[in-house]
Scaffold this motif. Structure first.
Motif, PDB file in Angstrom:
ATOM      1  N   ILE A  35       0.171 -65.650 -33.146  1.00  8.67           N
ATOM      2  CA  ILE A  35      -0.870 -66.293 -33.973  1.00  8.67           C
ATOM      3  C   ILE A  35      -2.402 -65.589 -33.541  1.00  8.67           C
ATOM      4  CG2 ILE A  35       0.308 -68.379 -34.443  1.00  8.67           C
ATOM      5  CD1 ILE A  35      -1.193 -69.625 -32.191  1.00  8.67           C
ATOM      6  N   PHE A  36      -2.314 -64.959 -32.421  1.00  8.94           N
ATOM      7  CA  PHE A  36      -3.693 -64.464 -32.144  1.00  8.94           C
ATOM      8  C   PHE A  36      -3.787 -62.699 -32.212  1.00  8.94           C
ATOM      9  CE2 PHE A  36      -3.679 -68.519 -30.192  1.00  8.94           C
ATOM     10  CZ  PHE A  36      -4.814 -69.127 -30.858  1.00  8.94           C
ATOM     11  N   ASN A  37      -2.665 -62.243 -32.774  1.00  6.05           N
ATOM     12  CA  ASN A  37      -2.734 -60.748 -33.227  1.00  6.05           C
ATOM     13  C   ASN A  37      -3.982 -60.543 -33.982  1.00  6.05           C
ATOM     14  OD1 ASN A  37      -2.185 -58.263 -34.684  1.00  6.05           O
ATOM     15  ND2 ASN A  37      -0.127 -58.503 -33.671  1.00  6.05           N
ATOM     16  N   GLY A  39      -4.545 -58.283 -35.832  1.00  2.62           N
ATOM     17  CA  GLY A  39      -4.254 -57.655 -37.281  1.00  2.62           C
ATOM     18  C   GLY A  39      -3.685 -58.816 -38.447  1.00  2.62           C
ATOM     19  N   PHE A  40      -3.174 -59.816 -37.702  1.00  2.00           N
ATOM     20  CA  PHE A  40      -2.670 -60.791 -38.584  1.00  2.00           C
ATOM     21  C   PHE A  40      -2.479 -62.410 -37.793  1.00  2.00           C
ATOM     22  CE2 PHE A  40       0.929 -58.481 -36.750  1.00  2.00           C
ATOM     23  CZ  PHE A  40       1.634 -59.470 -36.017  1.00  2.00           C
ATOM     24  N   ILE A  41      -1.892 -63.159 -38.509  1.00  2.00           N
ATOM     25  CA  ILE A  41      -1.609 -64.655 -37.982  1.00  2.00           C
ATOM     26  C   ILE A  41      -0.177 -64.919 -38.089  1.00  2.00           C
ATOM     27  CG2 ILE A  41      -2.322 -66.966 -37.876  1.00  2.00           C
ATOM     28  CD1 ILE A  41      -4.861 -66.485 -39.128  1.00  2.00           C
ATOM     29  N   ASN A  42       0.628 -65.114 -36.994  1.00  2.26           N
ATOM     30  CA  ASN A  42       1.858 -65.578 -37.020  1.00  2.26           C
ATOM     31  C   ASN A  42       2.782 -64.257 -37.458  1.00  2.26           C
ATOM     32  OD1 ASN A  42       4.224 -66.855 -38.857  1.00  2.26           O
ATOM     33  ND2 ASN A  42       4.039 -67.615 -36.950  1.00  2.26           N
ATOM     34  N   THR A  43       2.863 -63.958 -38.371  1.00  4.25           N
ATOM     35  CA  THR A  43       3.705 -62.888 -38.864  1.00  4.25           C
ATOM     36  C   THR A  43       2.647 -61.774 -39.569  1.00  4.25           C
ATOM     37  OG1 THR A  43       4.469 -63.908 -40.788  1.00  4.25           O
ATOM     38  CG2 THR A  43       5.872 -64.033 -38.772  1.00  4.25           C
ATOM     39  N   PRO A  44       3.152 -60.356 -39.674  1.00  3.88           N
ATOM     40  CA  PRO A  44       2.398 -59.291 -40.450  1.00  3.88           C
ATOM     41  C   PRO A  44       2.508 -59.712 -42.059  1.00  3.88           C
ATOM     42  CG  PRO A  44       4.104 -58.260 -38.912  1.00  3.88           C
ATOM     43  CD  PRO A  44       4.410 -59.812 -38.806  1.00  3.88           C
ATOM     44  N   GLY A  45       1.400 -59.505 -42.499  1.00  2.52           N
ATOM     45  CA  GLY A  45       0.930 -59.678 -43.870  1.00  2.52           C
ATOM     46  C   GLY A  45       0.325 -61.324 -44.219  1.00  2.52           C
ATOM     47  N   THR A  46       0.401 -62.221 -43.101  1.00  6.69           N
ATOM     48  CA  THR A  46      -0.275 -63.495 -43.338  1.00  6.69           C
ATOM     49  C   THR A  46      -1.582 -63.274 -43.023  1.00  6.69           C
ATOM     50  OG1 THR A  46       0.153 -63.928 -41.110  1.00  6.69           O
ATOM     51  CG2 THR A  46       1.930 -64.474 -42.827  1.00  6.69           C
ATOM     52  N   ASP A  47      -2.306 -64.279 -44.011  1.00  2.00           N
ATOM     53  CA  ASP A  47      -3.856 -64.373 -43.468  1.00  2.00           C
ATOM     54  C   ASP A  47      -4.245 -65.717 -43.294  1.00  2.00           C
ATOM     55  OD1 ASP A  47      -6.522 -62.863 -43.910  1.00  2.00           O
ATOM     56  OD2 ASP A  47      -6.823 -64.301 -45.488  1.00  2.00           O
ATOM     57  N   SER A  48      -3.336 -66.475 -43.273  1.00  2.00           N
ATOM     58  CA  SER A  48      -3.692 -67.900 -42.903  1.00  2.00           C
ATOM     59  C   SER A  48      -2.560 -68.586 -42.253  1.00  2.00           C
ATOM     60  CB  SER A  48      -4.257 -68.864 -43.965  1.00  2.00           C
ATOM     61  OG  SER A  48      -3.323 -68.860 -44.938  1.00  2.00           O
ATOM     62  N   TYR A  49      -2.841 -69.551 -41.496  1.00  2.00           N
ATOM     63  CA  TYR A  49      -1.791 -70.167 -40.694  1.00  2.00           C
ATOM     64  C   TYR A  49      -1.998 -71.831 -40.168  1.00  2.00           C
ATOM     65  CZ  TYR A  49       2.489 -70.876 -37.972  1.00  2.00           C
ATOM     66  OH  TYR A  49       3.686 -71.521 -37.309  1.00  2.00           O
ATOM     67  N   LYS A  50      -1.313 -72.620 -40.563  1.00  2.00           N
ATOM     68  CA  LYS A  50      -1.784 -74.146 -40.317  1.00  2.00           C
ATOM     69  C   LYS A  50      -2.919 -74.452 -40.801  1.00  2.00           C
ATOM     70  CE  LYS A  50       2.021 -75.108 -37.885  1.00  2.00           C
ATOM     71  NZ  LYS A  50       2.983 -76.168 -38.260  1.00  2.00           N
ATOM     72  N   GLY A  51      -3.431 -73.880 -41.947  1.00  2.00           N
ATOM     73  CA  GLY A  51      -4.682 -74.309 -42.582  1.00  2.00           C
ATOM     74  C   GLY A  51      -5.862 -73.517 -42.155  1.00  2.00           C
ATOM     75  N   VAL A  52      -5.744 -72.455 -41.406  1.00  2.00           N
ATOM     76  CA  VAL A  52      -6.717 -71.732 -40.657  1.00  2.00           C
ATOM     77  C   VAL A  52      -6.434 -70.403 -41.250  1.00  2.00           C
ATOM     78  CG1 VAL A  52      -7.885 -70.988 -38.485  1.00  2.00           C
ATOM     79  CG2 VAL A  52      -6.611 -73.322 -38.705  1.00  2.00           C
ATOM     80  N   THR A  53      -7.675 -69.839 -41.623  1.00  2.00           N
ATOM     81  CA  THR A  53      -7.573 -68.686 -42.203  1.00  2.00           C
ATOM     82  C   THR A  53      -7.862 -67.481 -41.203  1.00  2.00           C
ATOM     83  OG1 THR A  53      -9.987 -68.413 -42.602  1.00  2.00           O
ATOM     84  CG2 THR A  53      -8.727 -69.593 -44.499  1.00  2.00           C
ATOM     85  N   ASP A  60     -13.541 -69.008 -34.736  1.00  2.00           N
ATOM     86  CA  ASP A  60     -13.255 -69.911 -33.748  1.00  2.00           C
ATOM     87  C   ASP A  60     -11.788 -70.112 -33.304  1.00  2.00           C
ATOM     88  OD1 ASP A  60     -13.279 -72.276 -32.132  1.00  2.00           O
ATOM     89  OD2 ASP A  60     -13.642 -73.497 -34.072  1.00  2.00           O
ATOM     90  N   PRO A  61     -10.993 -69.123 -32.475  1.00  2.00           N
ATOM     91  CA  PRO A  61      -9.967 -69.335 -32.179  1.00  2.00           C
ATOM     92  C   PRO A  61      -9.280 -70.538 -31.629  1.00  2.00           C
ATOM     93  CG  PRO A  61     -10.919 -68.082 -30.284  1.00  2.00           C
ATOM     94  CD  PRO A  61     -12.020 -68.493 -31.495  1.00  2.00           C
ATOM     95  N   TRP A  62     -10.256 -71.347 -31.000  1.00  2.00           N
ATOM     96  CA  TRP A  62      -9.609 -72.776 -30.763  1.00  2.00           C
ATOM     97  C   TRP A  62      -9.241 -73.702 -31.885  1.00  2.00           C
ATOM     98  CZ3 TRP A  62      -9.587 -71.088 -26.152  1.00  2.00           C
ATOM     99  CH2 TRP A  62     -10.634 -70.266 -25.786  1.00  2.00           C
ATOM    100  N   ARG A  63      -9.784 -73.469 -33.121  1.00  2.00           N
ATOM    101  CA  ARG A  63      -9.315 -74.245 -34.328  1.00  2.00           C
ATOM    102  C   ARG A  63      -7.936 -74.337 -34.444  1.00  2.00           C
ATOM    103  NH1 ARG A  63     -12.433 -73.928 -39.867  1.00  2.00           N
ATOM    104  NH2 ARG A  63     -11.042 -75.593 -41.257  1.00  2.00           N
ATOM    105  N   HIS A  81      -1.304 -58.091 -24.589  1.00  2.00           N
ATOM    106  CA  HIS A  81      -2.482 -57.954 -23.638  1.00  2.00           C
ATOM    107  C   HIS A  81      -3.422 -57.468 -24.517  1.00  2.00           C
ATOM    108  CE1 HIS A  81      -1.648 -53.756 -24.543  1.00  2.00           C
ATOM    109  NE2 HIS A  81      -2.786 -53.365 -24.185  1.00  2.00           N
ATOM    110  N   ASP A  82      -3.281 -56.945 -25.884  1.00  2.00           N
ATOM    111  CA  ASP A  82      -4.362 -56.564 -26.788  1.00  2.00           C
ATOM    112  C   ASP A  82      -4.439 -57.874 -27.588  1.00  2.00           C
ATOM    113  OD1 ASP A  82      -2.016 -56.345 -27.978  1.00  2.00           O
ATOM    114  OD2 ASP A  82      -2.387 -54.472 -28.815  1.00  2.00           O
ATOM    115  N   HIS A  83      -4.140 -58.948 -27.560  1.00  2.00           N
ATOM    116  CA  HIS A  83      -4.441 -60.126 -28.458  1.00  2.00           C
ATOM    117  C   HIS A  83      -5.879 -60.378 -27.933  1.00  2.00           C
ATOM    118  CE1 HIS A  83      -0.158 -60.885 -30.066  1.00  2.00           C
ATOM    119  NE2 HIS A  83      -0.549 -59.338 -30.180  1.00  2.00           N
ATOM    120  N   ASP A  84      -6.237 -61.620 -28.775  1.00  2.00           N
ATOM    121  CA  ASP A  84      -7.605 -62.257 -28.603  1.00  2.00           C
ATOM    122  C   ASP A  84      -7.924 -62.510 -27.013  1.00  2.00           C
ATOM    123  OD1 ASP A  84      -9.906 -63.917 -28.325  1.00  2.00           O
ATOM    124  OD2 ASP A  84      -9.498 -64.245 -30.491  1.00  2.00           O
TER     125      ASP A  84
END
Length: 454
Positions: A35-37, A39-53, A60-63, A81-84
């Motif tokens: 979820i903190f990749n 390039g994407f959220i959760n899985t490649p190609g996704t632009d939002s997850y759990k209502g967070v774009t 705001d990663p804490w959201r 290691h290279d995530h947020d």
């Protein structure tokens, strides 16, 4: 210990998809992917997850963190290691977040990543869709891969040690072990157990290593050059230092910051700054004052000056010998090395005893921890690095050219030359034993900065 979430600390091609899939088979566990990749959220190609774009997460990663931690299940996610970095630092420090450290043989993960990149196949659900290819082994690539993995694992281990935490370590080959997985669930505090493994994911490259490479013979040659167990490393037991902020000297009008190293050319450079601006430099900094000074002086330059370890050690010894400010050191020399500086012992004998004392103190073999006066220059520079990095690292023997050149770059047409260092009398007593004793005490400085014998 009770946890309210978990993180899988892994790297690409270590089996994190497989481990996540297996953990999600437990009732009460929900792993949310990368979820903190960046390039994407959760899985490649996704632009939002759990209502967070994606944009909202970046701001705001804490959201997103709070969104996945809601609910009755034990939530988790995968983090590389290279995530947020904001989240990386947070979860390592968070004692309520369980750390699951997933590892794999570095050579296997390196080859697996090259195959995945070549085939663009990062997960396999059905073996009939498998893409197979051989890839070349590149020694320089592998050594870089290995070095980064080691640095990350050391960071994880040291952070957990300093904060009194522990982690659940699991190897790639155990990610499909039913007993290990149930043990992990027990450690997380999840009561559910599984009796069968999910079969959603398949091992992508089951062949022996030599069948995956176009040049398998190169592997043995490359591994022969690598010190896998770091046997050539010089252990470093020196106490980590904070920055010597009160010692920093800022030019009265020229935006220069001098970061002094104790027993190096400190006074001579401070005198040069005074002559350069016609007024004494500003000093007595703390972190807040230093930040304000930097903001008020755009375009400033910071520098430090190294001194040869043996010259520096002798300068420090002279201060200990001639000043009344170092009673604990003088007591150590008298009690442990039989040298009473108050009785005027032979200068060479006394200095050699002092070098032996420095080695013991730096290596943690005496109750008197290293003061800045005899700590390594490498440790002092590392201490500054927490707050400021020098633009220039100069050397004492080059100051006659380097300091005027620096001043000219800062707008002085005819800057003054620096003064000469005072003669401490080292040359009169120098011998081969002193050279060896200094290397034993200050090997870190010799290795780090390339010093040779005088």
């Amino acid at each position: 210990m009770a946890f309210d979430c978990f993180v899988i600390l892994a790297e690409m091609r270590t089996g994190s998809n497989l481990l996540e899939s297996n953990l999600n088979a437990f009732e009460g566990i929900e792993c949310h992917g990368e979820i903190f990749n960046p390039g994407f959220i959760n899985t490649p190609g996704t632009d939002s997850y759990k209502g967070v774009t994606f944009a909202e997460r970046e701001a705001d990663p804490w959201r997103l963190m709070m969104a996945v931690r809601k609910g009755v299940r034990m939530p988790g996610f995968r983090l590389f290691h290279d995530h947020d970095r904001r989240i990386w630092d947070h979860v390592l420090a968070d004692t309520a977040c369980a750390k699951v450290v997933l590892t794999r043989n570095p050579l296997d993960s390196y080859v697996s990543r090259k195959i995945a990149a070549a085939t663009n196949q990062w997960k396999l659900g059905d073996v009939k869709h498998r893409r197979q290819v051989q890839v070349p082994f590149v020694a320089a690539e592998f050594e870089e891969h290995l070095s980064r993995l080691q640095a990350t694992q050391i960071e994880i281990l040291n952070t957990l040690q300093r904060s009194g935490q522990t982690a659940f370590y699991i190897g790639y080959d155990d990610a499909n072990d039913l007993d290990v997985l149930n043990g992990l669930a027990r450690w997380l505090g999840v009561p559910a157990r599984i009796t069968d493994l999910p079969r959603a994911l398949k091992k992508q490259n089951p062949e022996p290593l030599e069948q995956k490479l176009t040049n398998p013979a190169e592997v043995a040659r490359a591994l022969a050059r690598i010190d896998r167990f770091d046997l050539g490393r010089t252990p470093n037991f020196e106490t980590r230092r904070g920055p010597l902020l009160p010692a920093i000297q800022a030019g009265a009008s020229t935006p220069l910051l001098f970061l002094p190293l104790r027993a190096a050319p400190e006074g001579a450079v401070t005198d040069w700054l005074t002559t350069l601006d016609g007024a004494a430099p500003e000093s007595g900094f703390d972190e807040g004052r230093l930040d304000r000074w930097r903001q008020a002086h755009p375009g400033f330059r910071s520098f430090t000056v190294l001194r040869h370890p043996l010259r520096r050690a002798h300068a420090a010894f002279v201060r200990v010998r001639d000043s009344g400010d170092f009673a604990p050191v003088r007591e150590h020399l008298a009690r442990l090395y039989g040298v009473d500086l108050g009785t005027g012992p032979d200068p060479a004998t006394a200095f050699k005893a002092y070098l032996n004392f420095c080695r013991a103190s730096i290596q943690g073999q005496t109750g008197l921890q290293p003061w800045p006066l005899w700590a390594t220059q490498a440790a002092q520079l590392q201490g500054y690095g927490a707050v400021i990095q020098p633009d220039l690292i100069l050397r004492e023997e080059d100051l006659a050219q380097d300091l005027p050149a620096l001043a000219r770059r800062m707008g002085h047409a005819a800057p003054p030359p620096p003064g000469s260092a005072a003669d401490t009398g080292l040359e009169a007593i120098l011998d081969a034993e002193m050279q060896a004793l200094c290397r034993a005490a200050y090997g870190r400085d010799y290795d780090r900065f390339g010093f040779g014998d005088l």
